[in-house]
Design an enzyme around this catalytic site. Structure first.
Site, short mmCIF file in Angstrom:
data_model
loop_
_atom_site.label_atom_id
_atom_site.label_comp_id
_atom_site.label_asym_id
_atom_site.label_seq_id
_atom_site.Cartn_x
_atom_site.Cartn_y
_atom_site.Cartn_z
N GLU A 58 9.06 55.15 -23.21
CA GLU A 58 10.46 55.40 -22.87
C GLU A 58 11.15 56.32 -23.88
OE1 GLU A 58 8.98 52.52 -22.44
OE2 GLU A 58 9.36 51.95 -20.36
N HIS A 125 13.88 41.65 -16.57
CA HIS A 125 13.95 42.55 -15.41
C HIS A 125 15.27 42.34 -14.68
CE1 HIS A 125 9.62 42.40 -16.23
NE2 HIS A 125 9.50 43.52 -15.55
#
Lengths: 323, 352
Positions: A58, A125
């Site tokens: 990322e 999540h």
């Protein structure tokens, strides 16, 4: 024919790829696979070489996007889940956000963050990151709650010369539908809130999936004769303080609802602004409702109690209306 | 582990046709950039200790040969050079104006950062010099993205270089950036100056591999090792690495061994640097090594050396004096605008 919130995001990306050669998409599993949520389905085939799979890096994904933007490209980065943007935090807040201020060279990147809770998704999540990014100068933070806004605001994000954090809510992906996509020319610009529902007894200021919980709560209150006005912020930063104050001036009561954690954040910002600039407009103490101050639980029973729901919102409203 | 033998026809031809004259000229140019950087940084250090410079001062003393050779191996206006804190000489050799340094250190509004950022955080990203952030490793993926952006725009054959130190190789950003560049096979050169200490932390507490260049193999990146104190060797190795990248062989990792001849910054006396290292070959001063070579090869005389020193002092005097006379930023005329989309700034007249 109808179109979902997720399809609107895909269509906006397709239109951007079609109309602007500087646009490319970068993210994990987004090319031939079409993305974890299929937000880029078929785009790799339609735009060869412009929908790129990224390694699970990322930090580098954002660095790459920033570098490409410096060179005149318009990258759209898909972070698979908003939660993982913590791994790109440094590049977003220290590199992208400071770039124009420091160097006078714009950094037009769009970072798509699939955000918010869904049943069973658990602590990693489910997060809502908008307040964290809004804290940093130099970023624009958008939180569309409707199909039309998902479409037009994503197109706006790509056109803007600044880094945009685009928080799209996963709970809205599949079930939220509208008959057709709007013409972007007829849509509200970035930075403007929308009064989704007019009322006179209290104002709810909210955004993203909490708009829909708030609308259900307002339906509930209407049975008791209370008309609740609902302001959908759409844009967290910049935030449309004038529309908020205008609504509070009409109703005299403010409840701000957000799905993120309670400490600080968007709801605190709204309450602070109304208290500072519109204290005289209030007939009752301004209230805020957020998720609980714990990690987001896995089990649906716990999760449903962790996030604000229509029922919880209605309960707070009833308390405020007793004043 | 030894690196693969790299031979390129072009380079062999270049070597065969290189005359003694052109080699000498290249070396002398390099020496004069090193000297100018050293002279400038000595002056910057004095100004800092005299209280004329606010904030940190980080010097490249001891790293001039390594940094200069990288800057000279790249082409300004074509390639990308992302320097870190010890790259004053590489910046000059690449083509950053000397005034950018003095204006930024002294806070002139006419500098590229206009007082908004200082010292070594300056850059001209639109001219191929990204402005570093303090978070080490972060510039590697940015240069990777710049190269990817150019590839998207159909521009090939341009090289991007990012510098790092031994400490910076321990970051996740270094790993992610190098891996990503290798996947995309982009023309990236990573110049790692192993100056033996990251602030006060020695190599032994920083990594456990025998040599940082060994890491390249695991990434599918070509490794290069060089004596970072020797300008001649640095020029040879960097020109090879840049050429390899330009020809499409993907990222290159150049590791130079040297010793930082100052503290981490001017606030630090570097008292932790081991005496053994200072007395070793690593502890040689690259400027003196270069001078010795020029004298030995009869490329320059003591008179030349003196003249170049005076010339460097004069350039530095001019650049400092110019920046000192320029206006400082004014908080009342500063617009405090952090967005290119100025109409989206809260409180701006056009934002309702």
């Amino acid at each position: 024919m109808s179109i979902t919130y997720l399809e609107a995001i895909r269509e906006a990306q397709a239109l951007a790829l079609r109309s602007n050669p500087a646009v490319f998409l970068y993210g994990q599993d987004i090319a031939d696979f079409g993305g974890a949520f299929k937000a880029t389905k078929n785009l790799a085939a339609e735009f060869p070489g412009r929908v790129k799979d990224a390694p699970i890096s990322e930090d580098a994904m954002l660095g790459v996007a920033i570098g490409a933007a410096i060179e005149g490209m318009r990258p759209i980065v898909e972070i698979q889940f908003a939660d993982f943007s913590s791994l790109a935090f440094n590049q977003i807040v220290n590199q992208a956000a400071t770039h124009f201020w420091r160097t006078n060279v714009p950094c037009p990147i769009t970072v798509r963050l699939p955000s918010g809770g869904t049943a069973g998704s658990g602590p990693f999540h489910s997060q809502s990151m908008e307040a964290i990014y809004a804290h940093y100068p130099g970023l624009i933070v958008l939180t569309p709650a409707t199909v039309g806004d998902a479409y037009s605001m994503l197109l706006d994000s790509i056109d803007l010369d600044d880094p945009v954090i685009f928080c799209e809510h996963k709970l809205l992906y599949y079930h939220l539908k509208e008959p057709a996509l709007p013409d972007p020319k007829n849509c509200l610009p970035v930075g403007k809130a929308r009064i989704t529902r007019s009322g006179k007894h209290a104002t709810i200021v909210t955004y993203s999936a909490m708009l829909h919980e708030s609308l259900s709560a307002a339906d509930e209150l209407l049975k008791d004769g209370y008309e609740i006005e609902i302001v959908d912020l759409r844009s967290i930063k910049p935030i449309d303080t004038d529309t908020i104050l205008g609504s509070v001036a009409r109703t005299g009561r403010l409840l701000c609802v957000g799905e993120a954690f309670p400490w600080g954040g968007v709801t605190a910002e709204v309450v602070a602004r109304v208290a500072a600039e519109g204290f005289h407009l209030l007939d009752a103490p301004p209230q805020r409702l957020n998720a609980k101050d714990t990690p987001i639980p896995y089990h649906p029973n716990l999760w449903a109690a962790h996030r604000p729901t229509a029922r919880a919102i209605a309960e707070v409203l009833r308390g405020m209306l007793r004043f | 582990m030894s690196e693969p033998t790299i031979t390129t026809p072009q380079l062999e031809i270049a070597r065969a046709t290189a005359t003694e004259q052109s080699l000498k000229d290249l070396f002398i140019d390099g020496y004069r950039w090193m000297l100018l950087a050293r002279t400038l940084e000595d002056k910057i250090a004095s100004l800092y200790h005299a209280g004329k410079i606010v904030g940190g001062v980080y010097l490249g003393r001891g790293q001039e040969a390594f940094s200069t050779a990288l800057g000279m191996s790249l082409q300004h206006g074509r390639d990308i050079f992302a320097p870190l804190i010890r790259d004053q000489s590489g910046r000059l050799a690449f083509g950053e104006p000397l005034l950018d340094a003095t204006r930024t250190y002294l806070g002139s509004v006419r500098g590229p950062m206009r007082g908004r950022d200082g010292n070594i955080h300056r850059g001209r990203p639109a001219e191929g010099i990204p402005a570093m952030i303090s978070h080490l490793g972060a510039m590697i993926s940015v240069v990777t993205g710049m190269l990817l952006g150019r590839r998207f725009r159909g521009i090939e054959g341009q090289v991007g270089a990012a510098t790092i130190g031994d400490g910076g190789t321990s970051t996740g950003a270094f790993h992610e950036g190098m891996n990503t560049a290798a996947i995309e096979k982009l023309p990236l050169v990573i110049a790692a100056a192993n100056n033996q200490y990251a602030y006060s932390t020695p190599n032994t507490s920083q990594f456990a591999c025998a040599d940082l260049a060994d890491r390249a193999i695991g990434y599918g990146v070509e490794p290069h090792r060089v004596d970072g104190v020797d300008l001649y060797e640095c020029l040879r190795v960097f020109s090879l690495a840049v050429e390899r990248a330009r020809e499409g062989h993907g990222p290159q990792l150049v590791v130079g061994k040297l010793l930082r001849l100052s503290g981490h910054g001017e606030h630090d006396d570097g008292s932790y640097v081991s005496k053994n290292l200072k007395d070793s070959l690593l502890g040689r001063d690259c400027i003196e090594v270069a001078q010795q070579r020029m004298i030995n090869e009869e490329w320059a005389t003591a008179v030349d050396l003196k003249a170049w020193e005076e010339e460097a002092r004069e350039k530095v005097r001019e650049a400092v004096s110019c920046a000192q006379q320029e206006p400082k930023p004014d908080p009342f005329s500063e617009r405090w605008v952090n967005l290119a989309s100025a109409w989206l700034i809260e409180g701006s007249s056009s934002h309702a």
